[in-house]
Design a protein around this motif. Structure first.
Motif, short mmCIF file in Angstrom:
data_model
loop_
_atom_site.label_atom_id
_atom_site.label_comp_id
_atom_site.label_asym_id
_atom_site.label_seq_id
_atom_site.Cartn_x
_atom_site.Cartn_y
_atom_site.Cartn_z
N PRO A 335 6.63 1.72 2.25
CA PRO A 335 6.07 2.43 3.22
C PRO A 335 6.10 2.04 4.63
O PRO A 335 5.58 0.88 4.57
CB PRO A 335 5.02 3.18 2.69
N LYS A 336 6.62 2.60 5.50
CA LYS A 336 6.65 2.13 6.89
C LYS A 336 5.02 2.29 7.55
O LYS A 336 4.83 1.61 8.63
CB LYS A 336 7.51 2.64 7.89
N THR A 337 4.25 3.61 7.24
CA THR A 337 3.25 3.83 7.75
C THR A 337 2.32 4.03 6.55
O THR A 337 2.68 4.52 5.65
CB THR A 337 3.21 5.08 8.54
N LEU A 338 0.95 3.67 6.76
CA LEU A 338 0.05 3.91 5.65
C LEU A 338 -1.32 4.84 6.32
O LEU A 338 -1.68 4.59 7.64
CB LEU A 338 -0.58 2.58 5.28
N THR A 339 -1.79 5.51 5.32
CA THR A 339 -3.34 6.39 5.73
C THR A 339 -4.19 5.18 5.80
O THR A 339 -4.09 4.09 5.29
CB THR A 339 -3.35 7.43 4.86
N LYS A 340 -5.29 5.65 6.06
CA LYS A 340 -6.69 4.56 6.11
C LYS A 340 -6.73 4.34 4.60
O LYS A 340 -7.31 3.19 4.56
CB LYS A 340 -7.84 5.49 6.59
N GLU A 341 -6.78 5.30 3.70
CA GLU A 341 -7.36 5.26 2.39
C GLU A 341 -6.36 4.23 1.76
O GLU A 341 -6.46 3.32 0.88
CB GLU A 341 -7.29 6.30 1.63
N GLN A 342 -4.96 4.33 2.01
CA GLN A 342 -4.01 3.47 1.59
C GLN A 342 -3.90 2.15 2.22
O GLN A 342 -3.68 1.29 1.08
CB GLN A 342 -2.29 4.20 1.79
N ARG A 343 -4.24 1.92 3.11
CA ARG A 343 -4.47 0.47 3.83
C ARG A 343 -5.73 -0.14 2.99
O ARG A 343 -5.49 -1.23 2.82
CB ARG A 343 -4.74 0.53 5.21
N GLU A 344 -6.75 0.68 3.06
CA GLU A 344 -7.91 -0.04 2.25
C GLU A 344 -7.39 -0.41 0.90
O GLU A 344 -8.02 -1.70 0.31
CB GLU A 344 -9.02 0.98 2.14
N PHE A 345 -6.72 0.46 0.13
CA PHE A 345 -6.41 0.09 -1.17
C PHE A 345 -5.28 -0.99 -1.28
O PHE A 345 -5.70 -2.17 -2.19
CB PHE A 345 -5.54 1.19 -1.76
N SER A 351 -6.07 -9.54 -2.63
CA SER A 351 -6.38 -10.57 -3.21
C SER A 351 -6.34 -10.55 -4.88
O SER A 351 -6.84 -11.61 -5.39
CB SER A 351 -7.96 -10.77 -2.96
N ASP A 352 -5.73 -9.67 -5.30
CA ASP A 352 -5.56 -9.41 -6.82
C ASP A 352 -4.59 -10.23 -7.36
O ASP A 352 -3.62 -10.19 -7.05
CB ASP A 352 -5.37 -7.94 -7.23
N PRO A 353 -4.74 -11.07 -8.24
CA PRO A 353 -3.96 -12.12 -9.07
C PRO A 353 -2.46 -11.43 -9.54
O PRO A 353 -1.60 -11.90 -9.29
CB PRO A 353 -4.36 -12.97 -10.06
N ASN A 354 -2.77 -10.20 -10.00
CA ASN A 354 -1.66 -9.45 -10.36
C ASN A 354 -0.59 -9.07 -9.26
O ASN A 354 0.56 -8.52 -9.75
CB ASN A 354 -2.30 -8.16 -11.24
N PHE A 355 -1.05 -9.16 -8.19
CA PHE A 355 -0.13 -8.50 -7.26
C PHE A 355 0.55 -9.85 -6.23
O PHE A 355 1.32 -9.39 -5.31
CB PHE A 355 -0.85 -7.71 -6.07
#
Length: 375
Positions: A335-345, A351-355
């Motif tokens: 995605p080229k733009t993110l909402t505030k909630e998406q950015r926080e996610f 920092s999650d090792p699975n990502f």
């Protein structure tokens, strides 16, 4: 074993198109029936040269011959000139001879074959058209009805025996030389060698008794044709006066661009875009093929750049050797733009090792995937 086409024309495999045409014209004139009357061996060489030229002058046929030899045309629906007779040769390649051996202008391209007593049969000129096809039409084969303007003999046109050659088509001349009297024969310059001249014709016909008419021609196009390929519809070119042989309709294939599919030989390529969540969780997608829509499964954890192969969902081979594949290129859409909630996610997941990217040995690079695709 059949003779090599390059050896027949006396050229190398890297000969250019102009060189191929020049070599054929030289051979055709050398072994032409006019120069070798009654010579069966010369006639056979004349046919072999025409067969070689038919293949080598066509880039698609030439490529197949270079790869597979004569086997490329075994049972391939009439390609190659093995079954060509003299009328076929003059009808298809008569314009190669230019003015030699009675070549004519206007709506006629020369002569083809001989009648009794040496008369020649006039041959109508070929017509050329382009037909644009969709990928679906190319994949499935199609019959097209095309309106063509062609010259046809006008009703009411009659012919009479040429008074100059008395219908023989030949004029004999006797000249005196220091070696004695010499007799030579040549095509009649009044009737052009046909033995006939116009007796009467309708007022709206041209000087040869022909009319330009519009006719609907049905063209059957087999599956697997490629852009630039030329098909022949025998006898649908311009007609010739005096019940001569009609020319051919030459159909050049044009491939229309497809909105979602890209063609590469007999294979097709499709770009499939999926979201992050679809890539992580897996999904199913409906995609378009040339024979209709199909649904495919996308496994969870799929990586961007993965290629899914749908066998035999491509274009059928023009030679009848099965069909190509449909190659689905999986692209994970960022995605080229993110909402505030998406950015926080995503900040939390950063920092999650699975990502974190952890490619395994079976997660091949793009170039390795391409290499595997064509191996």
């Amino acid at each position: 074993m059949k003779d090599d086409y390059y050896d027949i024309l006396g050229i190398s495999k890297n000969a250019a198109a102009a060189e191929i045409k020049k070599a054929y014209r030289k051979k055709a004139i050398e072994f032409h029936p006019d120069k070798n009357p009654g010579d069966a061996k010369a006639e056979e060489m004349f046919k072999k040269a025409a067969e070689a030229y038919e293949v080598l002058s066509d880039p698609n046929k030439k490529a197949r011959y270079d790869q597979y030899g004569h086997q490329a045309f075994d049972g391939s629906g009439g390609f190659g000139g093995g079954g060509m007779n003299m009328d076929d040769i003059f009808s298809q390649f008569g314009d190669i001879f230019g003015g030699a051996f009675g070549g004519s202008g206007g709506g006629f391209s020369g002569f083809s074959g001989f009648g009794g007593g040496g008369q020649r049969r006039m041959k109508g000129s070929n017509l050329r058209i382009r037909v644009a096809l969709t990928l679906e039409e190319i994949a499935n084969g199609v019959e097209k009805k095309i309106k063509v303007k062609r010259k046809k003999q006008a009703q009411g046109t009659t012919y009479k025996t040429c008074s100059t050659c008395q219908g023989s088509g030949q004029v004999t001349r006797i000249t005196n030389t220091i070696l004695g009297r010499m007799q030579t024969s040549s095509p009649c310059n009044v009737c052009g060698g046909s033995g006939k001249t116009i007796d009467s014709k309708p007022p709206n016909a041209d000087k040869d008794g022909m009319l330009l008419t519009e006719e609907t021609v049905s063209i059957k196009i087999p599956p697997g044709v490629v852009d630039g390929m030329q098909l022949k519809v025998s006898g649908k070119g311009n007609e010739a006066p005096g019940n001569g042989i009609a020319g051919d309709l030459l159909v050049a294939i044009e491939e229309k661009p497809h909105p979602t599919l890209q063609r590469e030989g007999d294979n097709l390529h499709y770009d499939l875009y999926i979201s992050f969540s679809e890539a992580a969780l897996g999904t199913s997608k409906e995609i378009e093929t040339v024979t209709g829509k199909v649904r495919i499964k996308i496994d969870e954890g799929v990586q961007s750049g993965k290629i899914l192969r749908l066998r035999s969902k491509g274009i059928p081979s023009i030679n009848g050797y099965g069909a190509g594949d449909l190659l689905v290129h999986v692209n994970v859409w960022t995605p080229k733009t993110l909402t505030k909630e998406q950015r926080e996610f995503f900040e939390k997941m950063a920092s999650d090792p699975n990502f974190k990217p952890m490619p395994e040995s079976d997660d091949k690079s793009f170039f390795e995937k391409v290499k595997d695709m064509f191996s």
